[in-house]
Design an enzyme around this catalytic site. Structure first.
Site, PDB file in Angstrom:
ATOM      1  N   ARG A  29      -9.612  11.586  24.296  1.00 48.76           N
ATOM      2  CA  ARG A  29      -8.385  11.163  25.006  1.00 48.76           C
ATOM      3  C   ARG A  29      -8.469   9.714  25.472  1.00 48.76           C
ATOM      4  O   ARG A  29      -9.466   9.275  26.020  1.00 48.76           O
ATOM      5  CB  ARG A  29      -8.149  12.066  26.210  1.00 48.76           C
ATOM      6  CG  ARG A  29      -7.059  11.520  27.144  1.00 48.76           C
ATOM      7  CD  ARG A  29      -6.521  12.537  28.074  1.00 48.76           C
ATOM      8  NE  ARG A  29      -7.439  12.892  29.121  1.00 48.76           N
ATOM      9  CZ  ARG A  29      -7.162  13.768  30.080  1.00 48.76           C
ATOM     10  NH1 ARG A  29      -6.001  14.376  30.097  1.00 48.76           N
ATOM     11  NH2 ARG A  29      -8.056  14.051  31.000  1.00 48.76           N
ATOM     12  N   ARG A  35     -10.237   7.583  31.065  1.00 49.66           N
ATOM     13  CA  ARG A  35     -10.220   7.958  32.473  1.00 49.66           C
ATOM     14  C   ARG A  35     -11.653   8.117  32.963  1.00 49.66           C
ATOM     15  O   ARG A  35     -12.464   8.760  32.296  1.00 49.66           O
ATOM     16  CB  ARG A  35      -9.453   9.279  32.647  1.00 49.66           C
ATOM     17  CG  ARG A  35      -7.969   9.050  32.794  1.00 49.66           C
ATOM     18  CD  ARG A  35      -7.154  10.303  32.833  1.00 49.66           C
ATOM     19  NE  ARG A  35      -7.652  11.365  33.681  1.00 49.66           N
ATOM     20  CZ  ARG A  35      -6.990  12.500  33.888  1.00 49.66           C
ATOM     21  NH1 ARG A  35      -5.807  12.675  33.330  1.00 49.66           N
ATOM     22  NH2 ARG A  35      -7.495  13.441  34.652  1.00 49.66           N
ATOM     23  N   ARG A  87      -2.163  22.815  43.297  1.00 48.91           N
ATOM     24  CA  ARG A  87      -3.480  23.086  42.731  1.00 48.91           C
ATOM     25  C   ARG A  87      -4.309  23.994  43.633  1.00 48.91           C
ATOM     26  O   ARG A  87      -5.434  24.310  43.293  1.00 48.91           O
ATOM     27  CB  ARG A  87      -4.223  21.766  42.613  1.00 48.91           C
ATOM     28  CG  ARG A  87      -4.367  21.258  41.217  1.00 48.91           C
ATOM     29  CD  ARG A  87      -5.139  19.959  41.339  1.00 48.91           C
ATOM     30  NE  ARG A  87      -5.710  19.563  40.110  1.00 48.91           N
ATOM     31  CZ  ARG A  87      -5.112  18.820  39.196  1.00 48.91           C
ATOM     32  NH1 ARG A  87      -3.875  18.445  39.382  1.00 48.91           N
ATOM     33  NH2 ARG A  87      -5.735  18.469  38.116  1.00 48.91           N
ATOM     34  N   ARG A 109     -14.335  19.604  37.188  1.00 50.54           N
ATOM     35  CA  ARG A 109     -12.872  19.805  37.310  1.00 50.54           C
ATOM     36  C   ARG A 109     -12.484  21.195  36.803  1.00 50.54           C
ATOM     37  O   ARG A 109     -11.642  21.876  37.375  1.00 50.54           O
ATOM     38  CB  ARG A 109     -12.132  18.727  36.534  1.00 50.54           C
ATOM     39  CG  ARG A 109     -12.185  17.377  37.236  1.00 50.54           C
ATOM     40  CD  ARG A 109     -11.809  16.224  36.333  1.00 50.54           C
ATOM     41  NE  ARG A 109     -10.533  16.387  35.679  1.00 50.54           N
ATOM     42  CZ  ARG A 109     -10.173  15.736  34.578  1.00 50.54           C
ATOM     43  NH1 ARG A 109     -10.997  14.858  34.027  1.00 50.54           N
ATOM     44  NH2 ARG A 109      -8.995  15.936  34.028  1.00 50.54           N
ATOM     45  N   LYS A 158      -0.752  19.421  29.869  1.00 50.41           N
ATOM     46  CA  LYS A 158       0.362  19.358  30.829  1.00 50.41           C
ATOM     47  C   LYS A 158       1.106  18.024  30.712  1.00 50.41           C
ATOM     48  O   LYS A 158       2.324  17.981  30.626  1.00 50.41           O
ATOM     49  CB  LYS A 158      -0.156  19.520  32.278  1.00 50.41           C
ATOM     50  CG  LYS A 158      -0.922  20.808  32.525  1.00 50.41           C
ATOM     51  CD  LYS A 158      -1.333  20.964  33.975  1.00 50.41           C
ATOM     52  CE  LYS A 158      -2.365  19.963  34.456  1.00 50.41           C
ATOM     53  NZ  LYS A 158      -3.691  20.077  33.847  1.00 50.41           N
TER      54      LYS A 158
HETATM   55  P1  AP5 Z   1      -3.209  16.052  28.488  1.00 50.97           P
HETATM   56  O1  AP5 Z   1      -1.749  16.168  28.217  1.00 50.97           O
HETATM   57  O2  AP5 Z   1      -3.730  14.742  28.975  1.00 50.97           O
HETATM   58  O3  AP5 Z   1      -3.705  17.274  29.419  1.00 50.97           O
HETATM   59  P2  AP5 Z   1      -3.490  17.511  30.967  1.00 50.97           P
HETATM   60  O4  AP5 Z   1      -3.288  18.993  31.112  1.00 50.97           O
HETATM   61  O5  AP5 Z   1      -2.440  16.605  31.503  1.00 50.97           O
HETATM   62  O6  AP5 Z   1      -4.959  17.131  31.467  1.00 50.97           O
HETATM   63  P3  AP5 Z   1      -5.406  16.311  32.747  1.00 50.97           P
HETATM   64  O7  AP5 Z   1      -6.866  16.002  32.519  1.00 50.97           O
HETATM   65  O8  AP5 Z   1      -4.494  15.192  33.017  1.00 50.97           O
HETATM   66  O9  AP5 Z   1      -5.268  17.419  33.843  1.00 50.97           O
HETATM   67  P4  AP5 Z   1      -5.917  17.433  35.221  1.00 50.97           P
HETATM   68  O10 AP5 Z   1      -5.083  18.479  35.830  1.00 50.97           O
HETATM   69  O11 AP5 Z   1      -7.373  17.645  35.271  1.00 50.97           O
HETATM   70  O12 AP5 Z   1      -5.811  15.921  35.732  1.00 50.97           O
HETATM   71  P5  AP5 Z   1      -4.776  15.186  36.677  1.00 50.97           P
HETATM   72  O13 AP5 Z   1      -4.547  13.853  36.112  1.00 50.97           O
HETATM   73  O14 AP5 Z   1      -3.618  16.076  36.954  1.00 50.97           O
HETATM   74  O15 AP5 Z   1      -3.954  16.473  27.139  1.00 50.97           O
HETATM   75  C1  AP5 Z   1      -5.339  16.381  27.033  1.00 50.97           C
HETATM   76  C2  AP5 Z   1      -5.722  15.811  25.676  1.00 50.97           C
HETATM   77  O16 AP5 Z   1      -5.364  16.758  24.687  1.00 50.97           O
HETATM   78  C3  AP5 Z   1      -4.998  14.519  25.308  1.00 50.97           C
HETATM   79  O17 AP5 Z   1      -5.865  13.698  24.594  1.00 50.97           O
HETATM   80  C4  AP5 Z   1      -3.848  14.983  24.413  1.00 50.97           C
HETATM   81  O18 AP5 Z   1      -3.473  13.995  23.471  1.00 50.97           O
HETATM   82  C5  AP5 Z   1      -4.474  16.191  23.752  1.00 50.97           C
HETATM   83  N1  AP5 Z   1      -3.509  17.218  23.454  1.00 50.97           N
HETATM   84  C6  AP5 Z   1      -2.519  17.646  24.269  1.00 50.97           C
HETATM   85  N2  AP5 Z   1      -1.822  18.625  23.674  1.00 50.97           N
HETATM   86  C7  AP5 Z   1      -2.424  18.831  22.463  1.00 50.97           C
HETATM   87  C8  AP5 Z   1      -2.188  19.722  21.389  1.00 50.97           C
HETATM   88  N3  AP5 Z   1      -1.197  20.604  21.432  1.00 50.97           N
HETATM   89  N4  AP5 Z   1      -2.994  19.656  20.314  1.00 50.97           N
HETATM   90  C9  AP5 Z   1      -4.006  18.763  20.272  1.00 50.97           C
HETATM   91  N5  AP5 Z   1      -4.288  17.902  21.253  1.00 50.97           N
HETATM   92  C10 AP5 Z   1      -3.495  17.924  22.330  1.00 50.97           C
HETATM   93  O19 AP5 Z   1      -5.636  15.064  38.040  1.00 50.97           O
HETATM   94  C11 AP5 Z   1      -6.734  14.199  38.128  1.00 50.97           C
HETATM   95  C12 AP5 Z   1      -7.414  14.342  39.487  1.00 50.97           C
HETATM   96  O20 AP5 Z   1      -6.498  13.996  40.543  1.00 50.97           O
HETATM   97  C13 AP5 Z   1      -7.887  15.747  39.855  1.00 50.97           C
HETATM   98  O21 AP5 Z   1      -9.154  16.037  39.309  1.00 50.97           O
HETATM   99  C14 AP5 Z   1      -7.911  15.671  41.395  1.00 50.97           C
HETATM  100  O22 AP5 Z   1      -9.043  14.984  41.834  1.00 50.97           O
HETATM  101  C15 AP5 Z   1      -6.685  14.812  41.700  1.00 50.97           C
HETATM  102  N6  AP5 Z   1      -5.493  15.617  41.919  1.00 50.97           N
HETATM  103  C16 AP5 Z   1      -4.365  15.644  41.119  1.00 50.97           C
HETATM  104  N7  AP5 Z   1      -3.465  16.492  41.587  1.00 50.97           N
HETATM  105  C17 AP5 Z   1      -4.000  17.021  42.717  1.00 50.97           C
HETATM  106  C18 AP5 Z   1      -3.554  18.009  43.643  1.00 50.97           C
HETATM  107  N8  AP5 Z   1      -2.355  18.617  43.503  1.00 50.97           N
HETATM  108  N9  AP5 Z   1      -4.368  18.327  44.681  1.00 50.97           N
HETATM  109  C19 AP5 Z   1      -5.565  17.742  44.847  1.00 50.97           C
HETATM  110  N10 AP5 Z   1      -6.061  16.813  43.999  1.00 50.97           N
HETATM  111  C20 AP5 Z   1      -5.280  16.462  42.941  1.00 50.97           C
HETATM  112 MG    MG Z   2      -2.457  14.953  32.834  1.00 49.48          MG
END
Ligand code: AP5
Ligand code: MG
Length: 328
Positions: free
Chosen positions: A177, A210, A138, A221, A64
Site C-alpha cells: 500500500r 504510512r 472503534r 492494530r 474501508k
Molecule cells: P484500504 O482501503 O487502505 O483499507 P482500510 O480498511 O482503509 O485500512 P486502514 O489501514 O486505513 O484501516 P485502519 O482502520 O487501520 O486505519 P485508519 O487510517 O482508519 O486498503 C488496504 C490496501 O488494500 C490498499 O493498498 C488497497 O489498495 C488494497 N485494497 C483495497 N481493496 C482491495 C481489493 N478489493 N482487492 C485488492 N486490494 C485491495 O486509522 C489509523 C490509526 O488512527 C489507528 O490505528 C488509530 O491509531 C487511529 N484512529 C483512527 N480512528 C480512530 C478511532 N475512531 N479511535 C481511536 N483511534 C483512531
Molecule cells: Mg483507511
C-alpha cells in the site's frame, strides 16, 4: 479484477504477524453475528429521501478507505475517515495531532472523547447529506457516544457494512500500500497501482508509506481490532433489532392531536456483512446493498456524464467504422 499473488520477500514478516494474530482471531464472531437483517423504514430527510448514514466497518486494511472512495466518486455521498483526519492533524502539528501522533505511530487508539470531538465537529455540518464514516467508531464507548449524539440530532445511523476479509489477504495488501496523504487516496502496487509509479494520479505529488504500515505495528492494530473494535458488531446487531421512533416534528402553531399525521415511521438500522477477497466480489455486493436500500442515492453528474460521453464516442466510433466498411 482479482488479486495477483506473487512471491514477495517483504511478505514473510507479514505472514509471521498474520499467523500469530490468526491463531487468536475469533473469525467466527463475524459470520455468526452478522447475518443480513431485514429493515423497515429508514429515516428520511425533509424531501422524504431515505438518507444514507453509514459506517464502513472492518479490520485495518479491509478496504474501508478504498471502497468509501469509490462510492464517493460515483455517488453523491461524502465520507469521513478518522485515520485520514488524524494524519492531517499530525502533519499540520495541531494540538490534536500532537496528542495523537505517538498513539497512531504505535498502533494504539486515540481516546474516545477526543475522537468524538474530531468526528462530530465535521458530522454536524452534514445534515441532509448522505455520508459514510470510515474508521469510527472503534470502541463500544465510541459507538454509544455516536449513537446518542446522532439520535439527539434526529439523524440516526441507517447502515453498517462489515467488510469481512481474511487476515492473510489483508497482510499481503498492506505491504504493497502507498498513500497520498493530503487526499487520503490509496494505491496498491498490484491491485490499483498509480498511473506513474510513486506519484498521485490527480495531483502528481509523491506517494508515501504510512509509518504504521510495518509488520510489527500492523500486528498490534489487528490485535486492537479483535480485542476492542470487533465487539461493536454485537452492539450494532442489537441496535438493528430495535425500532427507533423519531421524535414527532411539530409546527409551533400545530395542535398536539394533529401530531399523528406528521410523525415519520419508525426506522431500523440495517446491518450487512460483505465477504470476499477481491474487488470483483466486494464492490458489486456493496453497490447492490446501497442501491436497494437507498433508491434516492444519485450518481454524480460528472460520473454519469463521463459515461454518457464514453458511450457517445463509442457510438460515433462504431458509426465511422461502419461507414468505412465496403458496402455489400
Ligand atoms: P484500504 O482501503 O487502505 O483499507 P482500510 O480498511 O482503509 O485500512 P486502514 O489501514 O486505513 O484501516 P485502519 O482502520 O487501520 O486505519 P485508519 O487510517 O482508519 O486498503 C488496504 C490496501 O488494500 C490498499 O493498498 C488497497 O489498495 C488494497 N485494497 C483495497 N481493496 C482491495 C481489493 N478489493 N482487492 C485488492 N486490494 C485491495 O486509522 C489509523 C490509526 O488512527 C489507528 O490505528 C488509530 O491509531 C487511529 N484512529 C483512527 N480512528 C480512530 C478511532 N475512531 N479511535 C481511536 N483511534 C483512531
Ligand atoms: Mg483507511
Amino acid at each position: 479484477m482479482s488479486i495477483r499473488t506473487r512471491p514477495n520477500p517483504r511478505l514473510s514478516a507479514w505472514s509471521a504477524a498474520a499467523r500469530s494474530i490468526a491463531s487468536s482471531s475469533p473469525a467466527s464472531l463475524f459470520r455468526n453475528s452478522l447475518q443480513p437483517v431485514a429493515h423497515d423504514e429508514a429515516q428520511s430527510d425533509s424531501r422524504n429521501v431515505r438518507m444514507l448514514r453509514m459506517i464502513m466497518f472492518g479490520k485495518p486494511g479491509a478496504g474501508k478507505g478504498t471502497l468509501s472512495g469509490r462510492l464517493v466518486k460515483k455517488y453523491d455521498i461524502l465520507s469521513l475517515s478518522t485515520g485520514d483526519l488524524l494524519r492531517m492533524h499530525i502533519q499540520d502539528k495541531t494540538e490534536i495531532g500532537r496528542m495523537a501522533k505517538e498513539i497512531v505511530a504505535h498502533g494504539g487508539l486515540v481516546p474516545d472523547e477526543l475522537m468524538l470531538q474530531v468526528v462530530t465537529s465535521k458530522l454536524d455540518h452534514l445534515h441532509n447529506k448522505h455520508w459514510i464514516l470510515d474508521g469510527f467508531p472503534r470502541t463500544l464507548a465510541q459507538g454509544e457516544l455516536l449513537n446518542t449524539h446522532l439520535n439527539k440530532q434526529n439523524t440516526p445511523l441507517s447502515l453498517v457494512v462489515n467488510l469481512d476479509v481474511p487476515d492473510d489477504i489483508i497482510l499481503s495488501r498492506i505491504s504493497d500500500r502507498w498513500v497520498h496523504l493530503p487526499s487520503g487516496r490509496v494505491y496498491n502496487l498490484s491491485y490499483n497501482p498509480p498511473k506513474v509509479e510513486g506519484f498521485d494520479d490527480e495531483t502528481g505529488e509523491p506517494l508515501t508509506k504510512r509509518p504504521d504500515d510495518n509488520p510489527e505495528i500492523f500486528a498490534r492494530r489487528l490485535e486492537k481490532f479483535y480485542s476492542t473494535t470487533s465487539p461493536l458488531l454485537d452492539f450494532y446487531a442489537r441496535l438493528s433489532q430495535t425500532r427507533i421512533s423519531p421524535p414527532p416534528h411539530r409546527h409551533p402553531h400545530q395542535h398536539p392531536h394533529q401530531l399523528a399525521f406528521h410523525t415519520k415511521p419508525p426506522h431500523r438500522l440495517m446491518l450487512q456483512s460483505i465477504s470476499g477477497t477481491t474487488s470483483d466480489e466486494i464492490w458489486p455486493q456493496l453497490e447492490t446493498v446501497l442501491k436497494d436500500a437507498f433508491p434516492g442515492l444519485k450518481e454524480r453528474v460528472d460520473s454519469a456524464d463521463i459515461r454518457r460521453r464514453h458511450s457517445l464516442s463509442d457510438a460515433i466510433a462504431a458509426a465511422s467504422v461502419a461507414a468505412s466498411m465496403p458496402s455489400k
